[in-house]
Design a protein around this motif. Structure first.
Motif, mmCIF file in Angstrom:
data_model
loop_
_atom_site.group_PDB
_atom_site.id
_atom_site.type_symbol
_atom_site.label_atom_id
_atom_site.label_comp_id
_atom_site.label_asym_id
_atom_site.label_seq_id
_atom_site.Cartn_x
_atom_site.Cartn_y
_atom_site.Cartn_z
ATOM 1 N N ALA A 1 0.885 -1.366 0.125
ATOM 2 C CA ALA A 1 0.464 -0.342 0.489
ATOM 3 C C ALA A 1 0.959 1.467 0.196
ATOM 4 N N LEU A 2 1.816 1.237 1.070
ATOM 5 C CA LEU A 2 2.845 2.468 0.540
ATOM 6 C C LEU A 2 3.218 2.824 -0.417
ATOM 7 N N VAL A 3 3.933 1.571 -1.426
ATOM 8 C CA VAL A 3 4.271 1.675 -2.389
ATOM 9 C C VAL A 3 3.332 2.501 -3.623
ATOM 10 N N ALA A 4 2.048 1.580 -3.523
ATOM 11 C CA ALA A 4 1.270 2.116 -4.322
ATOM 12 C C ALA A 4 0.910 3.951 -3.868
ATOM 13 N N ASP A 5 0.955 4.152 -2.752
ATOM 14 C CA ASP A 5 0.437 5.491 -2.270
ATOM 15 C C ASP A 5 1.569 6.462 -2.995
ATOM 16 N N LYS A 6 2.615 5.712 -2.754
ATOM 17 C CA LYS A 6 4.269 6.980 -2.778
ATOM 18 C C LYS A 6 4.790 6.163 -3.997
ATOM 19 N N ALA A 7 5.118 5.739 -4.612
ATOM 20 C CA ALA A 7 5.910 5.228 -6.120
ATOM 21 C C ALA A 7 4.869 4.780 -6.909
ATOM 22 N N PHE A 8 3.388 5.292 -7.671
ATOM 23 C CA PHE A 8 2.597 4.493 -8.379
ATOM 24 C C PHE A 8 3.319 4.810 -9.867
ATOM 25 N N ALA A 9 3.513 6.097 -9.318
ATOM 26 C CA ALA A 9 4.526 6.438 -11.393
ATOM 27 C C ALA A 9 5.680 5.938 -11.625
ATOM 28 N N SER A 10 6.355 5.000 -10.104
ATOM 29 C CA SER A 10 7.551 4.364 -10.748
ATOM 30 C C SER A 10 7.118 2.690 -11.154
ATOM 31 N N LEU A 11 6.141 2.255 -10.299
ATOM 32 C CA LEU A 11 5.706 1.158 -10.897
ATOM 33 C C LEU A 11 5.695 0.481 -12.131
ATOM 34 N N LYS A 12 6.480 -0.667 -12.469
ATOM 35 C CA LYS A 12 6.333 -0.730 -14.040
ATOM 36 C C LYS A 12 5.508 -2.369 -13.863
ATOM 37 N N ALA A 13 5.421 -2.521 -13.023
ATOM 38 C CA ALA A 13 5.014 -4.387 -12.807
ATOM 39 C C ALA A 13 4.062 -4.372 -11.201
ATOM 40 N N PRO A 14 2.386 -5.172 -11.305
ATOM 41 C CA PRO A 14 2.242 -4.405 -10.274
ATOM 42 C C PRO A 14 2.950 -5.012 -8.917
ATOM 43 N N VAL A 15 2.802 -5.537 -7.464
ATOM 44 C CA VAL A 15 3.435 -5.086 -6.743
ATOM 45 C C VAL A 15 2.979 -6.405 -6.393
ATOM 46 N N LYS A 16 4.429 -8.058 -6.075
ATOM 47 C CA LYS A 16 3.636 -9.075 -5.691
ATOM 48 C C LYS A 16 4.078 -9.076 -4.327
ATOM 49 N N ARG A 17 2.742 -10.586 -3.981
ATOM 50 C CA ARG A 17 3.606 -10.824 -2.443
ATOM 51 C C ARG A 17 3.509 -12.006 -2.465
ATOM 52 N N VAL A 18 4.362 -12.561 -1.406
ATOM 53 C CA VAL A 18 4.520 -13.984 -1.215
ATOM 54 C C VAL A 18 4.441 -14.609 0.470
ATOM 55 N N THR A 19 3.146 -14.468 0.442
ATOM 56 C CA THR A 19 3.220 -15.207 1.879
ATOM 57 C C THR A 19 2.837 -16.357 2.542
ATOM 58 N N ALA A 20 2.306 -16.655 4.091
ATOM 59 C CA ALA A 20 1.105 -17.673 4.226
ATOM 60 C C ALA A 20 -0.094 -17.078 3.708
ATOM 61 N N PRO A 21 -0.448 -18.606 3.390
ATOM 62 C CA PRO A 21 -1.891 -18.516 3.242
ATOM 63 C C PRO A 21 -2.892 -17.991 4.367
ATOM 64 N N HIS A 22 -3.861 -18.012 3.967
ATOM 65 C CA HIS A 22 -4.944 -16.693 5.463
ATOM 66 C C HIS A 22 -5.106 -18.556 6.235
ATOM 67 N N THR A 23 -4.877 -19.120 7.027
ATOM 68 C CA THR A 23 -5.064 -20.053 7.602
ATOM 69 C C THR A 23 -3.836 -20.409 8.919
ATOM 70 N N PRO A 24 -4.586 -20.909 9.673
ATOM 71 C CA PRO A 24 -4.064 -21.725 10.560
ATOM 72 C C PRO A 24 -2.835 -21.978 10.791
ATOM 73 N N VAL A 25 -1.974 -22.005 11.261
ATOM 74 C CA VAL A 25 -0.499 -23.215 10.659
ATOM 75 C C VAL A 25 -0.320 -23.895 10.879
ATOM 76 N N PRO A 26 -0.248 -25.043 9.775
ATOM 77 C CA PRO A 26 -0.820 -26.759 10.061
ATOM 78 C C PRO A 26 -0.020 -27.498 10.945
ATOM 79 N N PHE A 27 0.205 -28.194 10.999
ATOM 80 C CA PHE A 27 0.920 -28.890 12.549
ATOM 81 C C PHE A 27 1.836 -30.283 11.688
ATOM 82 N N ALA A 28 0.986 -30.990 10.331
ATOM 83 C CA ALA A 28 2.278 -31.739 9.576
ATOM 84 C C ALA A 28 3.298 -31.259 9.363
ATOM 85 N N PRO A 29 4.304 -31.637 9.404
ATOM 86 C CA PRO A 29 5.087 -31.355 8.373
ATOM 87 C C PRO A 29 5.315 -31.226 7.098
ATOM 88 N N SER A 30 4.231 -31.495 6.207
ATOM 89 C CA SER A 30 4.128 -32.357 5.166
ATOM 90 C C SER A 30 3.125 -30.634 4.454
#
Lengths: 375, 337
Positions: free
Chosen positions: B284-313
């Motif tokens: 959001a910060l970059v969309a707000d203050k550096a929009f004109a500089s962006l050449k591509a959409p901002v990509k986020r790499v995060t965990a999914p919107h779920t609890p952290v699973p117990f199973a190691p896999s």
């Protein structure tokens, strides 16, 4: 025929360099090159520097293209007479391997680590390179710097003699607790350091404030100074860039530190982010801002230099030379020009406050020449 | 310079500050190390050994073992801070935030404001974050974004031993409450750490590596994963600038914006869940203050919107991987070319 082929390899500049990147070649394949001529530009994580040809010959083959990153000792190029065939060059390249560490190189690496000495109660870090019977040389860095400022100088002087680079009190790996910061006290500390190292007489090389300390030492113990090389030295005139001193003491963040460090050099490209980070890591240590402020107060109060020893320098018996950059933005080059009547003065064009880094090859030659003429 | 682990760096920071300033005290569960067990009161030093040796050197008046009651630990620490001590309280897992959030959110964070600047709250709360040990959904979260969203709190998320020591000392000397987040899988990670005390200012990002093609921003363990991904990308000719903000509050906006203005491409890597996260905040910060500089959409790499699973896999799939980071960078780098 391979004995006629000279391998030009990645040099090792400074304590931490493990690899370097070729920025560009200043000579082309087929050109003949004299020893000491500028050959290529190499960038390390800390700094970009020009590498000079280690020997005279024809640059037959460039192995590492611009952009290539090689370990220290990696093959950059081959020099060989025209009589050597292309096939022989190919064979040499395919057989070339970066030398594995041997017992000897490991011992060298161990010797090339900094150690500590006790200078009458002050713990000082130093790095000793080289050995031999000749009179040793001592390198004194400037305000806020440390022994790494000599990364291009120290190895070049260490042929047949021991060369010591010292971290001054309050700097680098030396103690940050000091009672006195004035030139006379620091000069006495140099004497104590030499005593601790068992050195009676030395070639002194001082940069900026280190030059000022060297002058004070030479005046107090003239019999211990064989030659004196002063690089952009303090104590030769009343002026100094007070904004630099103040800014250096104050800078706590990358942006401020970068602005201040850029004042040191003619080409700001020389100042890498890692160099800035190293300065910040030093400045973050407890006690460092306070000790720097103290030294600044003792040497450079209110934007000028407290101690000016210009006339006394001319009276020294030991051979003295003055080295300066025309574009020095910290201490004006006029201080050198005003001395030119009685003392050899060497001024480098397009050079800032760090001639020993910005024009390392030529400055090394000047220092070596003064030392050898005296020997 | 000596190599030290994050555990050693934190221990050294605590010991040096306790020696320097008698007002610094440590309080938490088992910080003395299993009090009462066989008389070995300094056996372990917290569940991960960070406070080992402090009890022996500073005694029970300054290294205070508590019952298992986070609300009491945080309440006592916040109150002690207002009276002039400089407590370093331990919230063993950040997941336990729920039972003591009033003391942090509505008390410690508000004192200075509510008392018109007349009260200071020099409190540090050390807490563990992160998945990867199969510690399941209640002991594996990365909740720094929640602390970051509270005005009056500062939040530190170090990624290496050098930063950990300098930032913890800075936190202890700071007059406001600071949440200091330690990733539970990083304690053994070593780096060159000076023996002397030193401080790193808050709000100054670390530029981990330079590059002109894509800006990558990462925190804590994700800094290492991003670094690994960037190594692989460099072989493909993609040069990334890697920025570690180090503190999420205050956030070094200038360093982020300057980098994006140069590269025009941004990937944010965050081990936390994606909604209302640091990844969302920086995007959001970059969309707000550096929009004109962006050449591509901002990509986020995060965990999914779920609890952290117990199973190691499943947990392995949950945590952003170097491969996922590299894929995101490739996508952003390719965009519009």
């Amino acid at each position: 025929m391979t004995s006629e082929i000279t391998a030009i390899t990645m040099p090792k500049w400074g304590l931490t360099m493990t690899e370097g990147t070729v920025v560009g070649w200043l000579k082309q394949e087929g050109q003949s090159v004299a020893a000491g001529e500028e050959l290529l530009e190499i960038e390390t994580t800390k700094i970009t520097n020009v590498m000079e040809a280690p020997a005279s010959g024809i640059l037959r083959r460039i192995v590492a293209a611009p952009g290539a990153t090689l370990p220290v000792g990696g093959l950059l190029a081959l020099a060989a007479p025209e009589s050597v065939s292309e096939g022989e060059l190919d064979t040499f390249i395919s057989a070339f391997a970066v030398p594995e560490p041997t017992a000897e190189t490991t011992a060298d690496a161990e010797a090339a680590k900094p150690r500590e000495l006790d200078a009458a109660g002050l713990r000082l870090r130093y790095l000793a390179l080289g050995e031999g019977d000749s009179v040793p040389a001592l390198l004194l860095h400037g305000f806020g710097a440390d022994l790494n400022t000599w990364m291009f100088t120290q190895p070049a002087l260490a042929e047949g003699r021991q060369v010591i680079a010292l971290d001054l009190p309050g700097h680098g790996g030396s103690t940050k607790q000091i009672d006195h910061a004035d030139p006379a006290s620091l000069a006495d500390t140099i004497g104590h350091a030499l005593d601790a190292l068992g050195i009676k007489r030395t070639h002194l090389i001082g940069h900026s404030m280190g030059g000022g300390i060297a002058i004070s030492f030479a005046l107090r113990q003239p019999e211990r100074v064989a030659t004196l090389s002063l690089i952009a030295s303090a104590s030769l005139g009343a002026e100094i860039n007070g904004a630099f001193i103040e800014g250096f003491v104050r800078a706590a963040r990358r942006r401020e530190a970068t602005e201040v460090l850029n004042l040191l050099v003619h080409d700001p490209g020389l100042v890498s982010r890692t160099m800035v980070e190293d300065v910040l890591r030093y400045k973050r240590l407890d006690g460092v801002p306070a000790v720097l402020a103290r030294i600044a107060e003792a040497w450079f109060p209110t934007g000028g230099q407290r101690i000016v020893l210009r006339d006394a320098v001319a009276s020294l018996k030991s051979p003295v030379q003055i080295i300066w950059g025309r574009e020095d933005r910290i201490i004006p080059v006029a201080h050198a020009e005003e001395l030119a009547a009685g003392i050899p003065v060497h001024i480098f064009e397009q050079t800032g406050h760090l001639p020993h880094m910005e024009k390392s090859g030529e400055v090394n030659r000047l220092i070596n020449r003064l030392i050898q003429n005296q020997a | 310079m000596p190599l030290k682990s994050i555990r050693q760096a934190l221990n050294e920071a605590l010991a040096q500050e306790m020696r320097r300033d008698p007002r610094v005290v440590v309080i938490g569960e088992d910080v003395a190390g299993g009090a009462g067990s066989q008389g070995q009161r300094d056996a372990y030093g917290g569940v991960l050994g960070v406070t080992k040796g402090l009890f022996g050197e500073f005694g029970e008046s300054r290294v205070i073992d508590t019952p298992i009651t986070e609300s009491a630990i945080m309440g006592a620490a916040a109150g002690a801070a207002v009276t002039g001590l400089r407590p370093v309280a331990e919230l063993m897992f950040c997941d336990f935030l729920g039972v003591c959030f009033d003391q942090i959110l509505n008390q410690a964070a508000k004192f200075r404001y509510m008392f018109g600047g007349k009260a200071k709250t020099p409190l540090v709360i050390r807490t563990m974050i992160g998945a990867g040990r199969s510690a399941a959904a209640q002991h594996s979260q990365s909740l720094y974004h929640i602390f970051t969203s509270v005005p009056g709190l500062k939040c530190v998320v170090p990624s290496n031993a050098y930063d950990a020591k300098g930032l913890l000392i800075e936190a202890i000397r700071d007059d406001d409450p600071v949440i200091f987040c330690e990733h539970k899988l990083m304690y053994d990670l070593r780096a060159e750490v000076p023996d002397e005390p030193y401080t790193i200012p808050f709000g100054e990002a670390n530029i981990v590596r330079d590059g002109d093609d894509v800006t990558v921003i990462a925190l804590a363990r994700m800094v290492r994963y991003a670094d690994e991904a960037i190594d692989a990308l460099a072989k493909e000719g993609i040069e990334c600038e890697l920025i570690d903000p180090r503190t999420t509050s205050p956030l070094d906006e200038d360093t982020i914006l300057e980098s994006v203005e140069r590269t025009g491409r941004l990937v944010v890597v965050d081990e936390a869940t994606p909604r209302c996260s640091m990844a969302a905040d920086i995007a959001a910060l970059v969309a707000d203050k550096a929009f004109a500089s962006l050449k591509a959409p901002v990509k986020r790499v995060t965990a999914p919107h779920t609890p952290v699973p117990f199973a190691p896999s499943l947990e392995k799939l949950y945590i952003p991987s170097p491969e996922r980071i590299a894929d995101a960078v490739r996508e952003v780098h390719r965009y519009g070319r």
